[in-house]
Design a protein around this motif. Structure first.
Motif, PDB file in Angstrom:
ATOM      1  N   PRO A 289      51.851  47.060 -78.244  1.00  0.00           N
ATOM      2  CA  PRO A 289      53.067  47.860 -78.476  1.00  0.00           C
ATOM      3  C   PRO A 289      52.942  48.839 -79.640  1.00  0.00           C
ATOM      4  CG  PRO A 289      53.649  45.572 -78.022  1.00  0.00           C
ATOM      5  CD  PRO A 289      52.162  45.616 -78.184  1.00  0.00           C
ATOM      6  N   LEU A 290      52.303  48.438 -80.728  1.00  0.00           N
ATOM      7  CA  LEU A 290      52.127  49.351 -81.857  1.00  0.00           C
ATOM      8  C   LEU A 290      51.263  50.546 -81.455  1.00  0.00           C
ATOM      9  CD1 LEU A 290      51.548  48.671 -85.564  1.00  0.00           C
ATOM     10  CD2 LEU A 290      49.794  49.975 -84.366  1.00  0.00           C
ATOM     11  N   VAL A 291      50.181  50.288 -80.719  1.00  0.00           N
ATOM     12  CA  VAL A 291      49.301  51.372 -80.282  1.00  0.00           C
ATOM     13  C   VAL A 291      50.064  52.338 -79.385  1.00  0.00           C
ATOM     14  CG1 VAL A 291      47.234  51.927 -78.943  1.00  0.00           C
ATOM     15  CG2 VAL A 291      47.217  49.978 -80.520  1.00  0.00           C
ATOM     16  N   LYS A 292      50.830  51.819 -78.434  1.00  0.00           N
ATOM     17  CA  LYS A 292      51.610  52.691 -77.550  1.00  0.00           C
ATOM     18  C   LYS A 292      52.613  53.522 -78.338  1.00  0.00           C
ATOM     19  CE  LYS A 292      51.468  50.059 -73.212  1.00  0.00           C
ATOM     20  NZ  LYS A 292      52.303  49.332 -72.217  1.00  0.00           N
ATOM     21  N   ASP A 293      53.251  52.906 -79.324  1.00  0.00           N
ATOM     22  CA  ASP A 293      54.280  53.581 -80.104  1.00  0.00           C
ATOM     23  C   ASP A 293      53.712  54.749 -80.896  1.00  0.00           C
ATOM     24  OD1 ASP A 293      56.865  53.962 -81.197  1.00  0.00           O
ATOM     25  OD2 ASP A 293      56.315  52.812 -82.966  1.00  0.00           O
ATOM     26  N   TRP A 294      52.520  54.574 -81.441  1.00  0.00           N
ATOM     27  CA  TRP A 294      51.941  55.604 -82.306  1.00  0.00           C
ATOM     28  C   TRP A 294      50.978  56.547 -81.591  1.00  0.00           C
ATOM     29  CZ3 TRP A 294      52.401  57.427 -87.225  1.00  0.00           C
ATOM     30  CH2 TRP A 294      53.259  56.734 -88.081  1.00  0.00           C
ATOM     31  N   PHE A 295      50.208  56.038 -80.629  1.00  0.00           N
ATOM     32  CA  PHE A 295      49.088  56.818 -80.094  1.00  0.00           C
ATOM     33  C   PHE A 295      49.120  57.005 -78.574  1.00  0.00           C
ATOM     34  CE2 PHE A 295      47.769  54.219 -83.758  1.00  0.00           C
ATOM     35  CZ  PHE A 295      47.619  55.231 -84.691  1.00  0.00           C
ATOM     36  N   GLY A 296      50.059  56.380 -77.902  1.00  0.00           N
ATOM     37  CA  GLY A 296      50.144  56.516 -76.456  1.00  0.00           C
ATOM     38  C   GLY A 296      49.548  55.320 -75.733  1.00  0.00           C
ATOM     39  N   THR A 297      49.598  55.351 -74.437  1.00  0.00           N
ATOM     40  CA  THR A 297      49.103  54.250 -73.608  1.00  0.00           C
ATOM     41  C   THR A 297      47.584  54.309 -73.492  1.00  0.00           C
ATOM     42  OG1 THR A 297      51.146  54.267 -72.318  1.00  0.00           O
ATOM     43  CG2 THR A 297      49.232  53.155 -71.339  1.00  0.00           C
ATOM     44  N   PRO A 298      46.875  53.226 -73.803  1.00  0.00           N
ATOM     45  CA  PRO A 298      45.409  53.213 -73.642  1.00  0.00           C
ATOM     46  C   PRO A 298      45.005  53.534 -72.206  1.00  0.00           C
ATOM     47  CG  PRO A 298      46.129  51.339 -74.943  1.00  0.00           C
ATOM     48  CD  PRO A 298      47.374  51.973 -74.393  1.00  0.00           C
ATOM     49  N   GLN A 299      43.938  54.295 -72.068  1.00  0.00           N
ATOM     50  CA  GLN A 299      43.463  54.715 -70.752  1.00  0.00           C
ATOM     51  C   GLN A 299      42.551  53.691 -70.096  1.00  0.00           C
ATOM     52  OE1 GLN A 299      44.758  57.683 -69.447  1.00  0.00           O
ATOM     53  NE2 GLN A 299      45.989  57.296 -71.287  1.00  0.00           N
ATOM     54  N   ARG A 300      42.170  52.657 -70.843  1.00  0.00           N
ATOM     55  CA  ARG A 300      41.284  51.625 -70.292  1.00  0.00           C
ATOM     56  C   ARG A 300      41.452  50.364 -71.135  1.00  0.00           C
ATOM     57  NH1 ARG A 300      38.149  55.034 -73.461  1.00  0.00           N
ATOM     58  NH2 ARG A 300      37.055  53.972 -75.169  1.00  0.00           N
ATOM     59  N   PRO A 301      41.071  49.211 -70.602  1.00  0.00           N
ATOM     60  CA  PRO A 301      41.132  47.984 -71.414  1.00  0.00           C
ATOM     61  C   PRO A 301      40.076  47.999 -72.516  1.00  0.00           C
ATOM     62  CG  PRO A 301      40.996  47.504 -69.053  1.00  0.00           C
ATOM     63  CD  PRO A 301      40.669  48.946 -69.219  1.00  0.00           C
ATOM     64  N   VAL A 302      40.356  47.284 -73.585  1.00  0.00           N
ATOM     65  CA  VAL A 302      39.342  47.043 -74.613  1.00  0.00           C
ATOM     66  C   VAL A 302      38.269  46.139 -74.025  1.00  0.00           C
ATOM     67  CG1 VAL A 302      38.914  45.892 -76.807  1.00  0.00           C
ATOM     68  CG2 VAL A 302      40.910  47.351 -76.537  1.00  0.00           C
ATOM     69  N   GLN A 303      37.016  46.348 -74.422  1.00  0.00           N
ATOM     70  CA  GLN A 303      35.918  45.534 -73.912  1.00  0.00           C
ATOM     71  C   GLN A 303      35.244  44.814 -75.076  1.00  0.00           C
ATOM     72  OE1 GLN A 303      33.834  48.651 -71.862  1.00  0.00           O
ATOM     73  NE2 GLN A 303      35.016  48.370 -69.998  1.00  0.00           N
ATOM     74  N   VAL A 304      35.284  43.494 -75.036  1.00  0.00           N
ATOM     75  CA  VAL A 304      34.782  42.652 -76.121  1.00  0.00           C
ATOM     76  C   VAL A 304      33.619  41.809 -75.605  1.00  0.00           C
ATOM     77  CG1 VAL A 304      35.352  40.864 -77.807  1.00  0.00           C
ATOM     78  CG2 VAL A 304      37.102  42.536 -77.113  1.00  0.00           C
ATOM     79  N   VAL A 305      32.533  41.776 -76.388  1.00  0.00           N
ATOM     80  CA  VAL A 305      31.376  40.942 -76.046  1.00  0.00           C
ATOM     81  C   VAL A 305      31.107  39.998 -77.204  1.00  0.00           C
ATOM     82  CG1 VAL A 305      28.966  40.886 -75.324  1.00  0.00           C
ATOM     83  CG2 VAL A 305      30.417  42.816 -74.665  1.00  0.00           C
ATOM     84  N   GLU A 306      30.956  38.717 -76.903  1.00  0.00           N
ATOM     85  CA  GLU A 306      30.775  37.706 -77.940  1.00  0.00           C
ATOM     86  C   GLU A 306      29.355  37.712 -78.490  1.00  0.00           C
ATOM     87  OE1 GLU A 306      31.576  32.954 -78.797  1.00  0.00           O
ATOM     88  OE2 GLU A 306      31.673  33.705 -76.741  1.00  0.00           O
ATOM     89  N   LEU A 307      29.261  37.534 -79.811  1.00  0.00           N
ATOM     90  CA  LEU A 307      27.981  37.335 -80.482  1.00  0.00           C
ATOM     91  C   LEU A 307      27.686  35.846 -80.613  1.00  0.00           C
ATOM     92  CD1 LEU A 307      28.112  39.988 -83.359  1.00  0.00           C
ATOM     93  CD2 LEU A 307      26.479  39.932 -81.476  1.00  0.00           C
ATOM     94  N   ALA A 308      26.414  35.489 -80.523  1.00  0.00           N
ATOM     95  CA  ALA A 308      26.041  34.083 -80.602  1.00  0.00           C
ATOM     96  C   ALA A 308      26.220  33.521 -82.011  1.00  0.00           C
ATOM     97  CB  ALA A 308      24.594  33.901 -80.145  1.00  0.00           C
ATOM     98  N   ASP A 309      26.001  34.347 -83.031  1.00  0.00           N
ATOM     99  CA  ASP A 309      26.127  33.923 -84.422  1.00  0.00           C
ATOM    100  C   ASP A 309      27.604  33.964 -84.810  1.00  0.00           C
ATOM    101  OD1 ASP A 309      26.102  33.544 -87.140  1.00  0.00           O
ATOM    102  OD2 ASP A 309      24.801  35.245 -87.611  1.00  0.00           O
ATOM    103  N   ALA A 310      28.189  32.806 -85.104  1.00  0.00           N
ATOM    104  CA  ALA A 310      29.623  32.730 -85.405  1.00  0.00           C
ATOM    105  C   ALA A 310      29.982  33.433 -86.706  1.00  0.00           C
ATOM    106  CB  ALA A 310      30.060  31.272 -85.481  1.00  0.00           C
ATOM    107  N   ALA A 311      28.995  33.704 -87.561  1.00  0.00           N
ATOM    108  CA  ALA A 311      29.263  34.375 -88.838  1.00  0.00           C
ATOM    109  C   ALA A 311      28.794  35.826 -88.840  1.00  0.00           C
ATOM    110  CB  ALA A 311      28.594  33.611 -89.977  1.00  0.00           C
ATOM    111  N   ALA A 312      28.384  36.336 -87.697  1.00  0.00           N
ATOM    112  CA  ALA A 312      27.833  37.687 -87.629  1.00  0.00           C
ATOM    113  C   ALA A 312      28.896  38.739 -87.915  1.00  0.00           C
ATOM    114  CB  ALA A 312      27.211  37.930 -86.253  1.00  0.00           C
ATOM    115  N   ALA A 313      28.464  39.852 -88.502  1.00  0.00           N
ATOM    116  CA  ALA A 313      29.365  40.967 -88.776  1.00  0.00           C
ATOM    117  C   ALA A 313      29.693  41.685 -87.466  1.00  0.00           C
ATOM    118  CB  ALA A 313      28.708  41.943 -89.748  1.00  0.00           C
TER     119      ALA A 313
END
Length: 569
Positions: A289-313
């Motif tokens: 909702p905050l993103v839509k309010d300020w910047f408009g509707t996203p044109q695609r979903p966010v894509q997240v890929v997990e890292l094996a190292d739980a402490a990785a940057a």
């Protein structure tokens, strides 16, 4: 030009005449078409393909430099199916995690004129293992270093990023050293600026015989010859294309991923982290909702890929956020609001694209925990920004302006502060309307966004854009020159405060007067190298006056308060 390269070229000239030192910045890599073979069990990568170079120098060039990670070896370089002579040498540079490159100095069969191009067929191979040499040799503890430089090819998990992390595709740049301030970041930034119009096509194939069961590969490319987002099973070609190498660091990951999709986010995660992945998916819906309010509707979903190292940057580039998918929902929300902002608003200007995405993170902190939380978030970037400005003090002017810089500390952190200051100056409503009116194809002049904001706010912002965006005038440095309190008939006090700006960049800054647990604030515009005065009405006799609440970055924050002596009875 360093002496060693000149000596190498001098020896090389015995075979092929070279009458001048090598210019590593002469050629721009305009096109890559690479077939990349990954063998996870052996931690190996093999690359064959073609690259096109354009001479962007003003003189003819007879030699070209091609650099890859020092863990890789050059096997062949050809032009028109004929081998060409080249000398391979180690070249110390921190644009690669090993702290060194394998540089091929190629003798071209003909001189390439200014703006001329030449195509080379190349082949190289080797291993990419976990290596944090460039960090440990400057004193970073090994455990912290490997959480930052986590790139590797492995049987269970593979994650490899490009220039600035691992030179797994050919580049050419002067040496960079992490111990020399912003050297490494400036070098990568300049390379990206040269590659604005470059295109890259990667056919990535993971050896099914070498990979573990259920492995899929993922790239952060704009488009791939795949259904849905860029993920494919081991053994098949990806056919992925990158069109903006100035904006995206090409990267690939391979692992036994499962996927979870919603309208806001698509996640690739390890099977035993399904609950955490669902929490991240929920976090994307929370910040939407905050993103839509300020910047408009996203044109695609966010894509997240997990890292094996739980402490990785975490790492974000292009279409992907790469991060440990753990229980830290605050981290998840911060990363996701950033990426959703990218999905909602595009711009070819880094200070707008990245600055607004970081600004959105501060907005989210404010929405959750108030303005002080947002200022704390801004503060996390303040020291690094001040250091970057200090290092660059000899390079002031348009070359390091926000509209021209390739320095990430400037077009991310400094730009975030710029957007926050603009919001404080013109208000939420005016800035929202200006951002909503922004169209990337119409942004052909640097002043385009300035005029949009001025139209909505009815304010002249030329001085602010000139100091902060069109030129790099450094940072302001505010100090309170004098405080004069005068008691009024209603027992309140009128406090007159004079503020001097020792810096060259002007800003509108809050000035706060305090009396016990009561306070009052006014905003004051103080131009560079100037003094301005403001009057603040306070319910009681002032104890302290403070200039700047942390919303304006300064070169020195140690002179911002003034203790007011009690008036004589």
């Amino acid at each position: 030009m360093n002496l060693r390269a000149c000596l190498v070229l001098g020896l090389f000239s015995v075979v092929t005449p070279v009458s001048f030192c090598l210019d590593r910045n002469a050629f721009t890599f305009t096109n890559y078409n690479l077939n990349v073979q990954i063998e996870p069990a052996q931690q190996r990568i093999g690359v064959r393909g073609k690259i096109v170079l354009r001479n962007d120098s003003t003189v003819q060039q007879k030699n070209a430099a091609l650099q890859i990670s020092s863990s890789l070896d050059w096997r062949s370089i050809q032009i028109d199916d004929k081998p060409v002579q080249f000398v391979s040498q180690p070249y110390t540079s921190d644009i690669d995690h090993t702290g060194s490159l394998s540089e091929a100095i190629v003798s071209l069969p003909r001189e390439i004129p200014a703006k001329g191009t030449i195509a080379l067929e190349i082949g190289y191979e080797g291993k990419i293992v976990l290596d944090a040499t460039r960090l440990t040799r400057i004193g970073v503890p090994e455990d912290r270093a490997t959480h930052s430089d986590w790139d590797q090819i492995g049987r269970e998990f593979t994650a490899v990023r490009g220039i600035g992390y691992v030179a797994w595709y050919p580049v050419a740049a002067e040496a960079a050293n992490l111990s020399e301030g912003e050297s490494a970041f400036d070098t990568v930034g300049r390379w990206k600026q040269r590659e604005v119009g470059a295109e890259m096509r990667i056919n990535l194939q993971v050896s099914s015989a070498s990979a573990g069961p259920g492995m899929i590969s993922i790239q952060n490319a704009e488009t791939c010859n795949l259904d849905g987002w860029p993920a494919n099973t081991a053994g098949s070609d990806s056919g992925c294309t990158y069109s903006r190498l100035d904006q995206v660091v090409p990267a690939f990951l391979v692992g036994p991923y499962s996927t979870l999709s919603s309208s806001s986010a698509t996640l690739a995660f390890f099977d035993d982290h399904k609950t955490a992945a669902q929490n991240w998916s929920d976090a994307a819906n929370q910040v939407l909702p905050l993103v839509k309010d300020w910047f408009g509707t996203p044109q695609r979903p966010v894509q997240v890929v997990e890292l094996a190292d739980a402490a990785a940057a975490p790492f974000e580039a292009g279409r992907l956020v790469v991060a440990p998918v753990g229980r830290d929902l605050k981290l998840a929300q911060t990363l996701l609001v950033h990426q959703l902002t990218h999905a909602a608003l595009s711009s070819d200007r880094p200070w707008i694209r990245e600055g607004l995405a970081h600004f959105a993170q501060a907005l989210w902190r404010e929405q959750q925990n108030g303005r002080s939380a947002a200022l704390d978030y801004l503060g996390l970037h303040r020291t690094a920004l001040a250091d970057a400005e200090r290092v660059a003090s000899s390079e002031r002017g348009s070359a390091r302006s926000l509209i021209s810089t390739g320095d990430e500390e400037l077009y991310r952190s400094k730009a975030m502060f710029v957007w926050w200051m603009l919001r404080d100056m013109v208000g939420d409503a005016a800035l929202r309307k200006a951002v909503a009116a922004y169209r990337a194809p119409d942004d052909r002049q640097p002043s385009y966004i300035q005029h949009l904001i001025e139209t909505q706010s009815h304010r002249d912002l030329e001085w602010f854009f000139d100091d902060w965006i069109y030129r790099d005038r450094g940072l302001p440095d505010f100090r309170i020159v004098s405080v004069y309190p005068r008691q009024m008939l209603n027992e309140a006090y009128l406090v007159t405060v004079s503020v001097e700006n020792l810096g060259a960049a002007g800003a509108e800054v809050p000035v706060t007067a305090r009396s016990g647990n009561r306070e009052a604030s006014q905003r004051l515009e103080v131009r560079g190298k100037a003094t301005a005065t403001v009057r603040i009405e306070l319910p009681g006799s002032p104890d302290e006056v403070i200039v700047n609440d942390g919303s304006v970055p300064e070169s020195d924050l140690n002179n911002n308060s003034f203790n007011v002596p009690k008036p004589a009875r």
